[in-house]
Design a protein around this motif. Sequence first.
Motif, PDB file in Angstrom:
ATOM      1  N   ASN A 290       0.829  -1.207   0.000  1.00  0.00           N
ATOM      2  CA  ASN A 290       0.000   0.000   0.000  1.00  0.00           C
ATOM      3  C   ASN A 290       0.866   1.260   0.000  1.00  0.00           C
ATOM      4  O   ASN A 290       0.534   2.245  -0.670  1.00  0.00           O
ATOM      5  CB  ASN A 290      -0.952   0.005   1.194  1.00  0.00           C
ATOM      6  N   SER A 291       1.961   1.238   0.739  1.00  0.00           N
ATOM      7  CA  SER A 291       2.887   2.385   0.736  1.00  0.00           C
ATOM      8  C   SER A 291       3.544   2.558  -0.630  1.00  0.00           C
ATOM      9  O   SER A 291       3.707   3.682  -1.112  1.00  0.00           O
ATOM     10  CB  SER A 291       3.973   2.200   1.798  1.00  0.00           C
ATOM     11  N   LEU A 292       3.902   1.450  -1.264  1.00  0.00           N
ATOM     12  CA  LEU A 292       4.472   1.510  -2.606  1.00  0.00           C
ATOM     13  C   LEU A 292       3.449   2.041  -3.612  1.00  0.00           C
ATOM     14  O   LEU A 292       3.795   2.809  -4.516  1.00  0.00           O
ATOM     15  CB  LEU A 292       4.974   0.131  -3.027  1.00  0.00           C
ATOM     16  N   ALA A 293       2.189   1.670  -3.438  1.00  0.00           N
ATOM     17  CA  ALA A 293       1.129   2.188  -4.308  1.00  0.00           C
ATOM     18  C   ALA A 293       0.972   3.696  -4.118  1.00  0.00           C
ATOM     19  O   ALA A 293       0.825   4.439  -5.102  1.00  0.00           O
ATOM     20  CB  ALA A 293      -0.192   1.463  -4.018  1.00  0.00           C
ATOM     21  N   ALA A 294       1.021   4.168  -2.887  1.00  0.00           N
ATOM     22  CA  ALA A 294       0.913   5.609  -2.633  1.00  0.00           C
ATOM     23  C   ALA A 294       2.102   6.352  -3.229  1.00  0.00           C
ATOM     24  O   ALA A 294       1.941   7.416  -3.843  1.00  0.00           O
ATOM     25  CB  ALA A 294       0.813   5.873  -1.136  1.00  0.00           C
TER      26      ALA A 294
ATOM     27  N   ALA B 213      12.282  15.628 -23.330  1.00  0.00           N
ATOM     28  CA  ALA B 213      12.144  15.506 -21.876  1.00  0.00           C
ATOM     29  C   ALA B 213      10.694  15.237 -21.512  1.00  0.00           C
ATOM     30  O   ALA B 213      10.406  14.456 -20.594  1.00  0.00           O
ATOM     31  CB  ALA B 213      12.643  16.765 -21.188  1.00  0.00           C
ATOM     32  N   ALA B 214       9.760  15.843 -22.251  1.00  0.00           N
ATOM     33  CA  ALA B 214       8.337  15.600 -22.003  1.00  0.00           C
ATOM     34  C   ALA B 214       7.968  14.159 -22.318  1.00  0.00           C
ATOM     35  O   ALA B 214       7.171  13.547 -21.602  1.00  0.00           O
ATOM     36  CB  ALA B 214       7.487  16.552 -22.840  1.00  0.00           C
ATOM     37  N   VAL B 215       8.552  13.610 -23.374  1.00  0.00           N
ATOM     38  CA  VAL B 215       8.281  12.210 -23.723  1.00  0.00           C
ATOM     39  C   VAL B 215       8.740  11.285 -22.605  1.00  0.00           C
ATOM     40  O   VAL B 215       8.008  10.384 -22.177  1.00  0.00           O
ATOM     41  CB  VAL B 215       8.965  11.836 -25.056  1.00  0.00           C
ATOM     42  N   TRP B 216       9.923  11.517 -22.080  1.00  0.00           N
ATOM     43  CA  TRP B 216      10.443  10.611 -21.049  1.00  0.00           C
ATOM     44  C   TRP B 216       9.838  10.883 -19.678  1.00  0.00           C
ATOM     45  O   TRP B 216       9.751   9.971 -18.853  1.00  0.00           O
ATOM     46  CB  TRP B 216      11.960  10.613 -21.054  1.00  0.00           C
ATOM     47  N   ALA B 217       9.388  12.094 -19.439  1.00  0.00           N
ATOM     48  CA  ALA B 217       8.602  12.325 -18.225  1.00  0.00           C
ATOM     49  C   ALA B 217       7.262  11.600 -18.344  1.00  0.00           C
ATOM     50  O   ALA B 217       6.752  11.060 -17.366  1.00  0.00           O
ATOM     51  CB  ALA B 217       8.398  13.819 -18.004  1.00  0.00           C
ATOM     52  N   GLY B 218       6.715  11.569 -19.557  1.00  0.00           N
ATOM     53  CA  GLY B 218       5.487  10.807 -19.791  1.00  0.00           C
ATOM     54  C   GLY B 218       5.691   9.315 -19.625  1.00  0.00           C
ATOM     55  O   GLY B 218       4.812   8.599 -19.110  1.00  0.00           O
ATOM     56  N   MET B 219       6.841   8.807 -20.044  1.00  0.00           N
ATOM     57  CA  MET B 219       7.150   7.382 -19.835  1.00  0.00           C
ATOM     58  C   MET B 219       7.304   7.083 -18.340  1.00  0.00           C
ATOM     59  O   MET B 219       6.874   6.024 -17.863  1.00  0.00           O
ATOM     60  CB  MET B 219       8.424   6.995 -20.583  1.00  0.00           C
ATOM     61  N   THR B 220       7.880   8.017 -17.608  1.00  0.00           N
ATOM     62  CA  THR B 220       7.974   7.850 -16.161  1.00  0.00           C
ATOM     63  C   THR B 220       6.588   7.858 -15.539  1.00  0.00           C
ATOM     64  O   THR B 220       6.314   7.073 -14.620  1.00  0.00           O
ATOM     65  CB  THR B 220       8.847   8.959 -15.547  1.00  0.00           C
ATOM     66  N   ALA B 221       5.707   8.722 -16.043  1.00  0.00           N
ATOM     67  CA  ALA B 221       4.326   8.731 -15.554  1.00  0.00           C
ATOM     68  C   ALA B 221       3.658   7.396 -15.834  1.00  0.00           C
ATOM     69  O   ALA B 221       2.931   6.862 -14.983  1.00  0.00           O
ATOM     70  CB  ALA B 221       3.549   9.877 -16.201  1.00  0.00           C
ATOM     71  N   LYS B 222       3.905   6.835 -17.004  1.00  0.00           N
ATOM     72  CA  LYS B 222       3.314   5.536 -17.350  1.00  0.00           C
ATOM     73  C   LYS B 222       3.788   4.436 -16.408  1.00  0.00           C
ATOM     74  O   LYS B 222       2.984   3.671 -15.868  1.00  0.00           O
ATOM     75  CB  LYS B 222       3.652   5.164 -18.787  1.00  0.00           C
ATOM     76  N   TRP B 223       5.089   4.349 -16.187  1.00  0.00           N
ATOM     77  CA  TRP B 223       5.617   3.282 -15.341  1.00  0.00           C
ATOM     78  C   TRP B 223       5.296   3.492 -13.865  1.00  0.00           C
ATOM     79  O   TRP B 223       5.092   2.526 -13.126  1.00  0.00           O
ATOM     80  CB  TRP B 223       7.116   3.125 -15.556  1.00  0.00           C
ATOM     81  N   SER B 224       5.233   4.734 -13.414  1.00  0.00           N
ATOM     82  CA  SER B 224       4.848   4.958 -12.016  1.00  0.00           C
ATOM     83  C   SER B 224       3.365   4.651 -11.813  1.00  0.00           C
ATOM     84  O   SER B 224       2.977   4.148 -10.754  1.00  0.00           O
ATOM     85  CB  SER B 224       5.182   6.380 -11.579  1.00  0.00           C
ATOM     86  N   PHE B 225       2.527   4.907 -12.826  1.00  0.00           N
ATOM     87  CA  PHE B 225       1.121   4.526 -12.735  1.00  0.00           C
ATOM     88  C   PHE B 225       0.983   3.005 -12.745  1.00  0.00           C
ATOM     89  O   PHE B 225       0.163   2.444 -12.015  1.00  0.00           O
ATOM     90  CB  PHE B 225       0.320   5.140 -13.886  1.00  0.00           C
ATOM     91  N   CYS B 226       1.802   2.336 -13.543  1.00  0.00           N
ATOM     92  CA  CYS B 226       1.812   0.868 -13.549  1.00  0.00           C
ATOM     93  C   CYS B 226       2.246   0.331 -12.185  1.00  0.00           C
ATOM     94  O   CYS B 226       1.679  -0.642 -11.680  1.00  0.00           O
ATOM     95  CB  CYS B 226       2.747   0.363 -14.643  1.00  0.00           C
ATOM     96  N   CYS B 227       3.225   0.980 -11.571  1.00  0.00           N
ATOM     97  CA  CYS B 227       3.665   0.595 -10.225  1.00  0.00           C
ATOM     98  C   CYS B 227       2.536   0.773  -9.220  1.00  0.00           C
ATOM     99  O   CYS B 227       2.318  -0.078  -8.354  1.00  0.00           O
ATOM    100  CB  CYS B 227       4.882   1.423  -9.836  1.00  0.00           C
ATOM    101  N   PHE B 228       1.803   1.872  -9.330  1.00  0.00           N
ATOM    102  CA  PHE B 228       0.652   2.121  -8.467  1.00  0.00           C
ATOM    103  C   PHE B 228      -0.404   1.032  -8.635  1.00  0.00           C
ATOM    104  O   PHE B 228      -0.886   0.458  -7.650  1.00  0.00           O
ATOM    105  CB  PHE B 228       0.070   3.505  -8.777  1.00  0.00           C
ATOM    106  N   ILE B 229      -0.765   0.726  -9.873  1.00  0.00           N
ATOM    107  CA  ILE B 229      -1.811  -0.269 -10.137  1.00  0.00           C
ATOM    108  C   ILE B 229      -1.387  -1.652  -9.655  1.00  0.00           C
ATOM    109  O   ILE B 229      -2.157  -2.359  -8.979  1.00  0.00           O
ATOM    110  CB  ILE B 229      -2.157  -0.302 -11.638  1.00  0.00           C
ATOM    111  N   LEU B 230      -0.166  -2.065  -9.972  1.00  0.00           N
ATOM    112  CA  LEU B 230       0.295  -3.395  -9.565  1.00  0.00           C
ATOM    113  C   LEU B 230       0.376  -3.513  -8.051  1.00  0.00           C
ATOM    114  O   LEU B 230      -0.038  -4.535  -7.479  1.00  0.00           O
ATOM    115  CB  LEU B 230       1.649  -3.703 -10.195  1.00  0.00           C
ATOM    116  N   SER B 231       0.908  -2.509  -7.393  1.00  0.00           N
ATOM    117  CA  SER B 231       1.032  -2.558  -5.935  1.00  0.00           C
ATOM    118  C   SER B 231      -0.339  -2.635  -5.275  1.00  0.00           C
ATOM    119  O   SER B 231      -0.546  -3.403  -4.328  1.00  0.00           O
ATOM    120  CB  SER B 231       1.779  -1.338  -5.410  1.00  0.00           C
ATOM    121  N   TYR B 232      -1.272  -1.853  -5.798  1.00  0.00           N
ATOM    122  CA  TYR B 232      -2.627  -1.868  -5.238  1.00  0.00           C
ATOM    123  C   TYR B 232      -3.305  -3.218  -5.485  1.00  0.00           C
ATOM    124  O   TYR B 232      -3.907  -3.797  -4.570  1.00  0.00           O
ATOM    125  CB  TYR B 232      -3.447  -0.732  -5.851  1.00  0.00           C
TER     126      TYR B 232
END
Length: 152
Positions: free
Chosen positions: A69-73, A110-129
């Motif tokens: 849950n902490s990793l999801a947050a 930089a916007a493209v790779w910040a967007g890729m970071t957003a994608k993977w951090s959202f994936c981390c959120f979903i998987l952890s939850y």
Amino acid sequence: MCHWLATASTVLGIYFGITIFFLFTFYYHNNHAGTWGLFSAVFASICLHLRLLRGNNRLGGWYTIGQLNSLAAFGFICFCIALGFTSWYIIYAAYHNIPMLPVTSSFYLAAVWAGMTAKWSFCCFILSYQYSRFLRYSTPFLVIQEETSETA
């Protein structure tokens, strides 16, 4: 089949994130894009770690429900930050008429790779939850009986 496709996707995310970090940081000297590429690789590796643990049924041995849950947050907070930076890079580059090329001063990359970071951090959120819910509802309830000591 879907599990292996998602696992291959995360492996490619790690590979491209690390490649972008070294290429953009040390060859093109675009530190913004290189740093976001490294962050993207870190979140993709967390996703790969979670997927492999779940696939091998070892998730409960590595993480507790509270840790997931902490990793999801943390993943959700990083998603919001990366999404904000993606928007900021696009707006800044459009407002100041900064072209996409040369790569050294490109905020669009930089916007493209910040967007890729957003994608993977959202994936981390979903998987952890999802995996915290999986652990919560698949772990059998433990019945703990208290020992009563009768003193005479």
